[in-house]
Write an enzyme that holds these catalytic residues in place. Structure first.
Site, PDB file in Angstrom:
ATOM      1  N   GLY A 139      43.204  61.094  96.670  1.00  0.00           N
ATOM      2  CA  GLY A 139      43.795  61.211  95.791  1.00  0.00           C
ATOM      3  C   GLY A 139      45.276  61.710  96.738  1.00  0.00           C
ATOM      4  N   GLY A 229      29.257  70.170  83.624  1.00  0.00           N
ATOM      5  CA  GLY A 229      27.907  70.754  83.358  1.00  0.00           C
ATOM      6  C   GLY A 229      26.696  70.759  84.997  1.00  0.00           C
ATOM      7  N   TYR A 272      47.563  63.277  78.632  1.00  0.00           N
ATOM      8  CA  TYR A 272      47.484  63.732  80.171  1.00  0.00           C
ATOM      9  C   TYR A 272      47.903  65.168  79.258  1.00  0.00           C
ATOM     10  CZ  TYR A 272      48.184  65.523  84.081  1.00  0.00           C
ATOM     11  OH  TYR A 272      48.794  66.303  85.603  1.00  0.00           O
ATOM     12  N   TYR A 286      32.563  77.053  79.196  1.00  0.00           N
ATOM     13  CA  TYR A 286      31.762  77.474  79.556  1.00  0.00           C
ATOM     14  C   TYR A 286      31.757  78.431  80.545  1.00  0.00           C
ATOM     15  CZ  TYR A 286      30.048  72.561  79.689  1.00  0.00           C
ATOM     16  OH  TYR A 286      28.514  71.382  79.557  1.00  0.00           O
ATOM     17  N   THR A 302      55.294  68.784  92.869  1.00  0.00           N
ATOM     18  CA  THR A 302      54.417  69.135  94.558  1.00  0.00           C
ATOM     19  C   THR A 302      54.656  67.007  94.955  1.00  0.00           C
ATOM     20  OG1 THR A 302      52.887  70.123  93.436  1.00  0.00           O
ATOM     21  CG2 THR A 302      52.424  69.475  95.572  1.00  0.00           C
TER      22      THR A 302
END
Length: 446
Positions: A139, A229, A272, A286, A302
């Site tokens: 991207g 994970g 989003y 986590y 940006t």
């Protein structure tokens, strides 16, 4: 009868003793003295069973070692003399740049050992080469991050499903042994062995994330779960690229990381906005619960080369419209504000965050604030002063103000943007002109 048997037995024993004593006397002789082998016998022993071949082979190996051994040293006495004649500011490693003598490439390990003996290690040589995965690496932002990581000397694996990414953005790395690309959707698990994970995968413009809002929220939730994970299983460091949209339509200006935001959880942009807020929650859980080393960046607007031409973002909209000789579309009254940072500044901030010791979240943006009308004027000055402005009704849940407080990034990451809008915009314009005027990507929009 018994008496006769006794006499015969005694006679037999007497005869046996006499026989044994006689045999012993006749067979005994003093031990013969050993004689030294004669020369013919020694020669015969050498030639017997190929012993001569082994002797010659041993001599050959020993001679070879003593011939090669002087070349195993790091440098010869002549080298030492030439090194002594160099200035103290020039290391032995730097001699390869001098034109006075022919040099040959040496291995990195050999150079490091040499510099350690001299008490000096050049900057960058002692750094461990990282194996890094960048999701969304084809991207806009991801491809610039990949460029910087490759230039630093790391091995990079790009994961992208090419929904908004383009192979053209990373094609210049094809053939590089330190670059690898995998076409994969992070909504599905993947198993890799890496040191760091930059998780950028997610459509980031309104045009793209509104196209399939369910897919967007799945990417933010399931994709982030899968990559977290993976980080947990392999012990990798994990960086999440969140967004300034977590602040929603802010009631605080400028926005600090401590601000919890003002987001509509059921609006058209919530797939989003809330998706990124959930991703931040997962990252922190986590980190606290499983000990995963995480970093969180909140990215503000940006711009730069490789942006999608028609992604609905205000900078790319204005630039593409000006190049195509179309009116610049301003939504609402044009007084809503945004802050624009050049992509190279953002990449520096992401890498500083990953290599630092702080979890975040950190605002990464340029505090320079522009209204949409001011931005339109800058674009007109840069591309076409005769361009006109067209007003349209504003979109739902569009934030009225957006400006980052980056004091935390300045203090803890030693980072701040360096490229102004007027300096960075021409670089983006040049890229857009090439793509719109010369490539198929922009032909359908002329």
């Amino acid at each position: 009868m018994k008496q006769l048997h006794k006499q015969s037995s005694l006679a037999y024993r007497r005869d046996e003793e006499q026989l044994s004593s006689g045999d012993h006397a006749s067979s005994y002789s003093p031990k013969a003295l050993k004689h030294h082998r004669s020369i013919p016998r020694s020669i015969n022993y050498i030639f017997k069973e190929q012993r001569l071949l082994f002797i010659l082979l041993g001599i050959l190996i020993g001679s070879t070692f003593f011939i090669i051994q002087p070349n195993l040293s790091t440098f010869t006495p002549s080298d030492a003399g030439s090194a002594a004649s160099l200035p103290k500011s020039v290391s032995l490693f730097d001699r390869e740049a001098l034109p006075s003598r022919k040099t040959y490439p040496r291995s990195t390990a050999g150079m490091m050992m040499q510099q350690q003996r001299n008490g000096r290690i050049p900057v960058g040589i002692g750094r461990k080469r990282m194996r890094i995965v960048v999701t969304g690496g084809a991207g806009f932002v991801g491809s610039h991050l990949v460029d910087k990581l490759i230039a630093r000397g790391d091995d990079v694996i790009v994961i992208d499903n090419f929904f908004t990414g383009r192979k053209d953005n990373v094609m210049h790395h094809f053939g590089n042994p330190r670059f690898e690309m995998i076409r994969h959707d992070v909504v599905e698990p993947i198993l890799l062995e890496v040191d760091q994970i930059y998780h950028l995968a997610c459509p980031a413009s309104p045009v793209h994330y509104k196209y399939n809002p369910v897919k967007t929220i799945k990417t933010n939730v399931m994709g982030t779960l899968n990559m977290l994970g993976l980080a947990k299983r392999i012990g990798a460091k994990f960086l999440l690229t969140s967004t300034s949209e977590v602040y929603g339509d802010p009631l605080e200006h400028p926005q600090k990381e401590t601000y919890w935001g003002n987001v509509n959880p059921i609006g058209v942009r919530s797939c989003y906005d809330e998706g990124k807020r959930t991703a931040e929650t997962l990252a922190m859980d986590y980190h606290r619960g499983a000990g995963v080393e995480v970093r969180i960046a909140r990215i503000f607007n940006t711009y730069g080369p490789r942006m999608c031409l028609d992604d609905g973002r205000v900078v790319s909209n204005f630039v593409a419209q000006a190049i195509r000789k179309q009116p610049l579309t301003v939504y609402g009254d044009g007084k809503q504000t945004r802050s624009f940072q050049y992509v190279a500044d953002l990449v520096d901030g992401l890498m500083a965050l990953m290599e630092g010791e702080h979890v975040g979240p950190f605002n990464l943006g340029n505090p320079g604030e522009f209204t949409m009308l001011e931005l339109a004027e800058v674009v007109k000055e840069t591309i076409d002063p005769s361009a006109t402005i067209e007003y349209k009704e504003n979109t739902a849940d569009d934030p009225h103000k957006r400006k980052p407080d980056i004091s935390k990034a300045k203090d803890l990451l030693n980072w701040e943007p360096k490229i102004s809008l007027r300096e960075g915009l021409p670089r983006m314009v040049s890229d857009f002109q090439n793509r719109i005027l010369n490539e198929d990507e922009g032909k359908g929009q002329k």
